[in-house]
Design a protein around this motif. Structure first.
Motif, PDB file in Angstrom:
ATOM      1  N   THR A  53       0.834  -1.192   0.000  1.00  0.00           N
ATOM      2  CA  THR A  53       0.000   0.000   0.000  1.00  0.00           C
ATOM      3  C   THR A  53       0.869   1.242   0.000  1.00  0.00           C
ATOM      4  O   THR A  53       2.009   1.230   0.458  1.00  0.00           O
ATOM      5  CB  THR A  53      -0.912   0.025   1.243  1.00  0.00           C
ATOM      6  N   HIS A  54       0.319   2.298  -0.525  1.00  0.00           N
ATOM      7  CA  HIS A  54       0.998   3.590  -0.543  1.00  0.00           C
ATOM      8  C   HIS A  54       0.198   4.559   0.312  1.00  0.00           C
ATOM      9  O   HIS A  54      -0.675   5.272  -0.176  1.00  0.00           O
ATOM     10  CB  HIS A  54       1.123   4.110  -1.972  1.00  0.00           C
ATOM     11  N   ASP A  55       0.474   4.539   1.607  1.00  0.00           N
ATOM     12  CA  ASP A  55      -0.241   5.419   2.528  1.00  0.00           C
ATOM     13  C   ASP A  55       0.182   6.861   2.296  1.00  0.00           C
ATOM     14  O   ASP A  55       1.341   7.152   2.014  1.00  0.00           O
ATOM     15  CB  ASP A  55       0.077   5.051   3.980  1.00  0.00           C
ATOM     16  N   THR A  56      -0.789   7.747   2.460  1.00  0.00           N
ATOM     17  CA  THR A  56      -0.453   9.169   2.430  1.00  0.00           C
ATOM     18  C   THR A  56       0.109   9.545   3.797  1.00  0.00           C
ATOM     19  O   THR A  56      -0.068   8.833   4.783  1.00  0.00           O
ATOM     20  CB  THR A  56      -1.703  10.016   2.142  1.00  0.00           C
ATOM     21  N   TRP A  57       0.780  10.704   3.877  1.00  0.00           N
ATOM     22  CA  TRP A  57       1.291  11.172   5.165  1.00  0.00           C
ATOM     23  C   TRP A  57       0.137  11.446   6.117  1.00  0.00           C
ATOM     24  O   TRP A  57       0.249  11.223   7.319  1.00  0.00           O
ATOM     25  CB  TRP A  57       2.158  12.409   4.987  1.00  0.00           C
ATOM     26  N   GLU A  95      -8.010  14.505   9.136  1.00  0.00           N
ATOM     27  CA  GLU A  95      -8.295  13.859   7.853  1.00  0.00           C
ATOM     28  C   GLU A  95      -8.722  14.881   6.813  1.00  0.00           C
ATOM     29  O   GLU A  95      -8.321  14.807   5.642  1.00  0.00           O
ATOM     30  CB  GLU A  95      -9.375  12.792   8.030  1.00  0.00           C
ATOM     31  N   SER A  96      -9.523  15.867   7.228  1.00  0.00           N
ATOM     32  CA  SER A  96     -10.021  16.871   6.292  1.00  0.00           C
ATOM     33  C   SER A  96      -8.903  17.748   5.708  1.00  0.00           C
ATOM     34  O   SER A  96      -9.096  18.382   4.677  1.00  0.00           O
ATOM     35  CB  SER A  96     -11.071  17.757   6.964  1.00  0.00           C
ATOM     36  N   LEU A  97      -7.753  17.777   6.356  1.00  0.00           N
ATOM     37  CA  LEU A  97      -6.632  18.566   5.838  1.00  0.00           C
ATOM     38  C   LEU A  97      -6.080  17.992   4.540  1.00  0.00           C
ATOM     39  O   LEU A  97      -5.506  18.732   3.735  1.00  0.00           O
ATOM     40  CB  LEU A  97      -5.493  18.618   6.874  1.00  0.00           C
ATOM     41  N   GLY A  98      -6.263  16.685   4.351  1.00  0.00           N
ATOM     42  CA  GLY A  98      -5.654  16.040   3.183  1.00  0.00           C
ATOM     43  C   GLY A  98      -4.145  16.203   3.226  1.00  0.00           C
ATOM     44  O   GLY A  98      -3.554  16.449   4.277  1.00  0.00           O
ATOM     45  N   GLU A  99      -3.517  16.072   2.070  1.00  0.00           N
ATOM     46  CA  GLU A  99      -2.063  16.235   1.997  1.00  0.00           C
ATOM     47  C   GLU A  99      -1.676  17.703   1.944  1.00  0.00           C
ATOM     48  O   GLU A  99      -0.755  18.133   2.626  1.00  0.00           O
ATOM     49  CB  GLU A  99      -1.509  15.508   0.771  1.00  0.00           C
ATOM     50  N   GLU A 100      -2.410  18.467   1.161  1.00  0.00           N
ATOM     51  CA  GLU A 100      -2.080  19.883   0.999  1.00  0.00           C
ATOM     52  C   GLU A 100      -2.215  20.654   2.306  1.00  0.00           C
ATOM     53  O   GLU A 100      -1.382  21.487   2.638  1.00  0.00           O
ATOM     54  CB  GLU A 100      -2.975  20.522  -0.075  1.00  0.00           C
TER      55      GLU A 100
END
Length: 194
Positions: A2-6, A134-139
């Protein structure tokens, strides 16, 4: 693989600890443990008009005690006080600043009069925090935090700080529960056998 996001990694780091270590250790917290003062002149959460600290803050029937600046050494703090700090100072104020929760602070918060109520407050603020992260996303993790003491830092650094605070202070609460069990719990069992 899997490629988890930060973002996922940050949430998983605290949520694993929360689900497998911290929150299960708080189950069954009694009012006796919640308000127990293991040292003289402890800071606590108390009914209005019964505290001795220079500052007694709270909007409901209960207040939390503190001083600014704190004395040296600082008074010992109870489970109720530590939970109040986590609920308000660590989570609720940040949820208000970043994730749309109604504004609050130590003076305007309605502190819990029972352990059960405090755990409900903790669960609600933690859920808001995790959803907010979670709502922050990556950006959103890269945007400037803008919070006092974090002015130049990203939201990711604030998230890491809050997670350290949760692990740190809630581990202290767990240790105080152990101390209560091994002093009051054992003593009460021995007394019952006499």
């Amino acid at each position: 693989m899997t490629h988890d996001t930060w973002n996922e990694v940050l949430r998983d780091q605290i949520d694993w600890h929360w689900r497998h270590q911290l929150r299960p250790r708080l189950e069954g917290l009694t009012d006796q443990e919640y308000f127990w003062e293991p040292a003289p002149d402890s800071w606590n959460v108390r009914p209005h008009g019964t505290g001795n600290a220079p500052i007694q803050a709270g909007s409901g029937n209960m207040i939390i005690e503190f001083a600014a600046p704190p004395p040296e050494p600082e008074p010992f703090t109870t489970i109720a006080w530590r939970l109040g700090h986590v609920i308000v100072g660590v989570l609720a104020m940040r949820n208000a600043s970043h994730f749309g929760r109604a504004a609050t602070d130590y003076r305007s918060f309605n502190y819990a009069a029972t352990a059960r109520e405090a755990l409900g407050q903790l669960d609600a603020e933690y859920a808001t925090w995790l959803t907010g992260v979670e709502s922050l996303g990556e950006e959103g993790l890269h945007r400037p935090c803008g919070e006092e003491h974090f002015e130049e830092d990203s939201m990711a650094r604030l998230v890491l700080h809050i997670h350290r605070e949760l692990i740190h202070h809630l581990s202290e609460v767990c240790l105080l529960r152990d101390l209560y069990l091994h002093t009051h719990g054992t003593f009460n069992q021995e007394e019952a056998r006499k």
